[in-house]
Write an enzyme that holds these catalytic residues in place. Structure first.
Site, PDB file in Angstrom:
ATOM      1  N   GLU A 131      44.425 -79.829  27.093  1.00  0.00           N
ATOM      2  CA  GLU A 131      43.689 -79.674  25.845  1.00  0.00           C
ATOM      3  C   GLU A 131      44.459 -78.748  24.916  1.00  0.00           C
ATOM      4  OE1 GLU A 131      39.252 -80.153  27.867  1.00  0.00           O
ATOM      5  OE2 GLU A 131      39.697 -78.390  26.630  1.00  0.00           O
ATOM      6  N   ALA A 134      44.323 -75.479  26.713  1.00  0.00           N
ATOM      7  CA  ALA A 134      44.401 -75.442  28.174  1.00  0.00           C
ATOM      8  C   ALA A 134      45.363 -76.519  28.653  1.00  0.00           C
ATOM      9  CB  ALA A 134      43.021 -75.659  28.788  1.00  0.00           C
ATOM     10  N   ILE A 161      48.535 -86.402  25.935  1.00  0.00           N
ATOM     11  CA  ILE A 161      48.186 -87.350  26.989  1.00  0.00           C
ATOM     12  C   ILE A 161      49.156 -88.531  26.976  1.00  0.00           C
ATOM     13  CG2 ILE A 161      46.378 -88.772  27.981  1.00  0.00           C
ATOM     14  CD1 ILE A 161      45.848 -85.671  27.890  1.00  0.00           C
ATOM     15  N   TYR A 235      39.376 -79.149  42.070  1.00  0.00           N
ATOM     16  CA  TYR A 235      40.133 -79.224  43.317  1.00  0.00           C
ATOM     17  C   TYR A 235      40.824 -80.581  43.450  1.00  0.00           C
ATOM     18  CZ  TYR A 235      37.206 -75.184  43.911  1.00  0.00           C
ATOM     19  OH  TYR A 235      36.586 -73.973  43.701  1.00  0.00           O
ATOM     20  N   GLU A 244      52.063 -85.386  41.565  1.00  0.00           N
ATOM     21  CA  GLU A 244      52.670 -85.422  40.233  1.00  0.00           C
ATOM     22  C   GLU A 244      53.962 -84.617  40.193  1.00  0.00           C
ATOM     23  OE1 GLU A 244      51.550 -83.759  35.747  1.00  0.00           O
ATOM     24  OE2 GLU A 244      49.954 -84.392  37.114  1.00  0.00           O
ATOM     25  N   GLY A 366      53.359 -78.560  34.626  1.00  0.00           N
ATOM     26  CA  GLY A 366      53.405 -77.190  35.140  1.00  0.00           C
ATOM     27  C   GLY A 366      54.686 -76.513  34.701  1.00  0.00           C
TER      28      GLY A 366
END
Length: 379
Positions: A131, A134, A161, A235, A244, A366
């Site tokens: 987002e 986030a 996305i 989770y 991923e 990440g």
């Protein structure tokens, strides 16, 4: 050249050969046009599905091959021998980042409704987690889902996305309670009233993949579209991050391998200072060291996938892998572009495209700094 690993099987080599032939026939001759169009044609994705490449780790009753993590890694690495990162990420989001949510958390009715079509390539998938406020901080998402009788009502915005513009099926994370981690996952079909693509986003690289802002404005979806247990989506997201991140590690390693191959070919033929560039000691040694790092990273990557198949907790290992390969691919591409000289800055050369496409691999899925914190807190 993909050197054998201690984990290889004859079936792995068959899969590598199948993917290599598909890339040579269906991708490399055409993908420059896809870069201009900003998308991979749907018929190409369907042909991948028809070839059995979209269901390697899924149940045979839905058309999958029931492969393991090592098989899935072989596919991701072989796919990443393409020089078009936008094509690669379009596929890997579908196979390794979005549809695994259905595979892991979907009930029998949901799988029966969607999974065969996902495996065939009739439905292309995307996952809506990030987002505006986030990204790697999943607990910080603000999209809300509230129960209203036999429906859930979604409100919020998702950003960055991949496959967001052209996907058919979206797996969306939303807060369903006051707790920081009270997140649930939902299945949202394209065309649902109130669900729209806010805008298509322009990127530096991955030009043949579509990236979007998604808007949910009082989107009513059936209660049956809750994916997994209510409040347990955080989770589920964390679990799927490991799949991923191994796939993104494979993409980074694949980019490194192709860039080094292209650069070796170039410096052996490029004449400068009375001979080929390969005669320059500093270039030979730099390429040799980079190749050593890539081969070491690749072995670690296969070890991570093997540990997944053995049932180990691999969050620390995979976080290391993501940080290592995300930084390494940028180091390798920076050097390879440099050794191409002015030609390495021209849009007509594959190494320039690989250089642009590599940058996001230290960010997406990440960021390096987040990954290193995941490593450190597990010592």
């Amino acid at each position: 050249m993909l050197y054998p690993t201690i984990y290889d099987t004859p079936e792995h080599q068959v899969l590598r050969d199948q993917v290599a032939k598909f890339i040579a026939r269906e991708v490399e001759p055409h993908a420059a046009a896809w870069e201009e169009q900003g998308m991979v044609p749907r018929e190409v994705l369907r042909r991948m599905g028809e070839a059995g490449l979209f269901g390697l780790m899924y149940e045979s009753q839905y058309g999958g091959a029931e492969g393991d993590a090592l098989t899935n890694l072989v596919f991701a690495e072989a796919l990443s021998q393409s020089t078009f990162g936008g094509f690669i990420i379009t596929v890997l989001v579908h196979t390794d980042m979005a549809s695994p949510h259905l595979h892991h958390a979907g009930n029998a009715a949901q799988k029966d409704k969607y999974l065969r079509k996902v495996i065939r390539g009739d439905l292309i998938t995307a996952v809506g987690i990030s987002e505006p406020g986030a990204g790697s901080d999943v607990a910080g998402i603000r999209t809300q889902a509230k129960r209203d009788g036999d429906h859930w009502v979604l409100n919020g915005t998702k950003l960055y996305i991949t496959n967001g513009v052209h996907a058919d099926l979206y797996f969306v994370a939303a807060k369903t309670g006051p707790g920081k981690r009270e997140v649930s996952m939902f299945i949202v079909e394209k065309g649902t009233p109130g669900f729209s693509v806010g805008r298509a986003l322009k990127k530096t690289g991955w030009l043949s993949s579509d990236t979007a802002e998604l808007v949910f404005d009082n989107v009513r979806i059936p209660a049956a579209n809750l994916l997994g247990e209510e409040g347990k989506g955080f989770y589920s997201v964390m679990k799927n991050f490991q799949t991923e991140r191994i796939a993104l590690g494979a993409m980074a390693v694949g980019h490194c391998q192709r860039a080094l191959e292209l650069t070796l070919d170039y410096v052996r033929t490029r004449q400068a200072f009375g001979g080929p560039l390969w005669n320059q000691q500093t270039i030979r040694q730099r390429i040799s060291m980079l190749d050593a790092k890539v081969r070491a990273a690749r072995q670690f990557m296969y070890h991570c996938a093997w540990r997944v198949d053995q049932g180990h907790d691999i969050v620390q290992d995979v976080s290391m892998l993501k940080a290592l390969t995300g930084e390494l691919v940028n180091e390798v591409l920076q050097a390879c572009q440099q050794f191409h000289g002015g030609m390495g800055y021209m849009r007509e050369t594959p190494v320039e495209r690989l250089w642009r496409d590599a940058r996001v691999l230290a960010i997406g899925g990440g960021a390096t700094e987040v990954m290193l914190e995941e490593v450190a807190k597990r010592y």
